[in-house]
Enzyme design. Structure first.
Site, PDB file in Angstrom:
ATOM      1  N   LYS A 187      64.500  35.066  -7.454  1.00  0.00           N
ATOM      2  CA  LYS A 187      63.984  36.351  -6.968  1.00  0.00           C
ATOM      3  C   LYS A 187      64.336  37.472  -7.932  1.00  0.00           C
ATOM      4  O   LYS A 187      63.549  38.398  -8.141  1.00  0.00           O
ATOM      5  CB  LYS A 187      64.544  36.669  -5.574  1.00  0.00           C
ATOM      6  CG  LYS A 187      64.003  35.790  -4.486  1.00  0.00           C
ATOM      7  CD  LYS A 187      62.568  36.146  -4.138  1.00  0.00           C
ATOM      8  CE  LYS A 187      62.052  35.195  -3.081  1.00  0.00           C
ATOM      9  NZ  LYS A 187      60.634  35.296  -2.829  1.00  0.00           N
TER      10      LYS A 187
ATOM     11  N   LYS B 126      55.685  23.719  -7.578  1.00  0.00           N
ATOM     12  CA  LYS B 126      55.351  23.445  -6.175  1.00  0.00           C
ATOM     13  C   LYS B 126      54.248  24.375  -5.666  1.00  0.00           C
ATOM     14  O   LYS B 126      54.033  25.450  -6.212  1.00  0.00           O
ATOM     15  CB  LYS B 126      56.610  23.584  -5.305  1.00  0.00           C
ATOM     16  CG  LYS B 126      57.124  24.994  -5.178  1.00  0.00           C
ATOM     17  CD  LYS B 126      58.032  25.186  -3.971  1.00  0.00           C
ATOM     18  CE  LYS B 126      58.350  26.659  -3.814  1.00  0.00           C
ATOM     19  NZ  LYS B 126      58.798  27.092  -2.543  1.00  0.00           N
TER      20      LYS B 126
ATOM     21  N   LYS C 100      53.197  30.111  -1.366  1.00  0.00           N
ATOM     22  CA  LYS C 100      52.321  31.162  -0.834  1.00  0.00           C
ATOM     23  C   LYS C 100      52.066  32.221  -1.896  1.00  0.00           C
ATOM     24  O   LYS C 100      50.985  32.793  -1.961  1.00  0.00           O
ATOM     25  CB  LYS C 100      52.971  31.820   0.385  1.00  0.00           C
ATOM     26  CG  LYS C 100      52.952  30.937   1.618  1.00  0.00           C
ATOM     27  CD  LYS C 100      53.608  31.659   2.801  1.00  0.00           C
ATOM     28  CE  LYS C 100      54.022  30.672   3.870  1.00  0.00           C
ATOM     29  NZ  LYS C 100      55.179  31.136   4.638  1.00  0.00           N
TER      30      LYS C 100
END
Ligand code: TYM
Length: 333
Positions: free
Chosen positions: A115, A198, A201
């Site tokens: 992040k 992966k 979203k």
């Protein structure tokens, strides 16, 4: 411990529509577990606040995820299905667990480091303590099994650490140590259609459970491939392996075997593989999409489900928090 006594819990953030990764990494297991276990499934709306969604978007997303849970086969009669922010006891436990969570161990989590790279302008304290809130979700119902995808493994490790540390610090046995769970041997990682990594979203590389057939066809036909095998039995490059991984999830075993054989003989046509994959995905997702369309605008029904879930979840959470407060020495004067 018997299956009946094992408690299952898992959550999904309300950050947008659910994709194949969410379904095969987590929800498919939820649907099976609700038949045999006491299950708590929830919408992690607090967890989605780390990226500051607009209030209107947050509200719509929570409703959407609730409808997608039900459309995917979660039965509110068979489990407790609730919204995280409806259970304030989770926040009580979050505050208390923060006192035994060390900044160093939180800073070392891969998701936090990720992040920092992805949103350098918004490294808020909620991001750092994200695993503490997640541990609170799990421990508030004293869950044993937590069905999640591979990406949540490290968070589960921390939940185990906090359960153990709390019990040791306060000389009690309130919390079992929760385990990441999958029916297969390993936790699942569904890849995206962009060649590497992966399905996510925010990665824009996903097939959503409610995508229309023409959208699925377009996305699959655009999936990254390579120039094709040049010698027999060549190892599959990552983008091709990824397509086969998805094929294995939604297609008949013979279909995957047919295309694997063609690959091994260097006669594979990726266009044919993609067309087949798209049609199999469309067929697989059709019942979910239909059910979703039926309920997404039924606000009354969804409101009732959320209210019933809130009541059941709070009853369980209240018992845990009462014991926790007693163990810590927070007693009424
Ligand atoms: P979230 O919302 O990112 O994802 C929900 C579930 O979907 C799984 N998943 C995947 N599995 C396989 N392959 C993928 N490509 C893939 N993408 C997502 C995730 O592993 C997860 O199981 N922190 C959690 C939400 C949460 C939670 C909890 C989960 C909050 N509190 C307590 C369990 C217990 C999250 O962000 O999931």
């Amino acid at each position: 411990m018997s299956q009946q006594q094992d408690i299952v819990l898992s959550g999904i953030r309300s950050t947008g529509s659910l994709h194949l990764g969410n379904y095969f990494g987590a929800m498919r297991n939820f649907v099976r577990l609700q038949e045999t276990h006491t299950c708590y499934f929830f919408i992690a709306d607090y967890h989605s606040l780390t990226t500051h969604p607009a209030p209107e978007d947050l509200h719509n997303n929570v409703r959407r995820i609730l409808a997608e849970y039900i459309a995917s086969g979660i039965d509110p009669e068979k489990c407790t299905l609730y919204v995280q922010s409806d259970v304030p006891e989770t926040c009580d436990l979050y505050l208390l667990l923060n006192m035994i969570a060390y900044v160093g161990e939180l800073e070392r989590t891969t998701t936090f480091k990720d992040k920092i790279r992805k949103q350098p302008g918004n490294i808020n304290a909620g991001l750092l303590t994200y695993p503490v809130l997640m541990a609170s979700d799990i421990l508030i119902h004293r869950a044993h099994k937590v069905p999640v995808g591979k990406d949540q493994e490290q968070h589960l490790e921390l939940a185990r650490v906090y359960a153990r540390r709390f019990n040791n610090t306060y000389n009690c046995e309130i919390f079992p140590e929760p385990e990441a769970f999958n029916f297969g041997a390993n936790l699942v990682k569904v890849p995206g259609l962009d060649g590497t990594g992966k399905m996510g979203k925010s990665e824009g590389n996903g097939i959503y459970l409610t995508d229309a057939p023409e959208v699925i066809r377009k996305k699959v036909m655009k999936a990254v491939t390579d120039t094709g095998p040049t010698e027999p039995n060549q190892e599959l490059a990552e983008p091709i392996q990824n397509l086969f991984t998805i094929l294995d999830l939604v297609s008949k075993p013979e279909t995957a075997a047919f295309f694997r054989d063609q690959y091994a003989r260097c006669s594979i046509r990726y266009g044919d593989l993609k067309k087949q994959l798209a049609e199999d995905l469309i067929a697989y997702l059709a019942p979910i999409r239909e059910k979703f369309e039926q309920i997404i605008n039924d606000k009354e029904y969804l409101g009732k489900v959320a209210a019933a879930g809130r009541e059941k979840a709070r009853a369980s959470a209240a018992k845990t928090i009462a014991e926790v407060r007693r163990a810590i020495g927070i007693n009424r004067l």
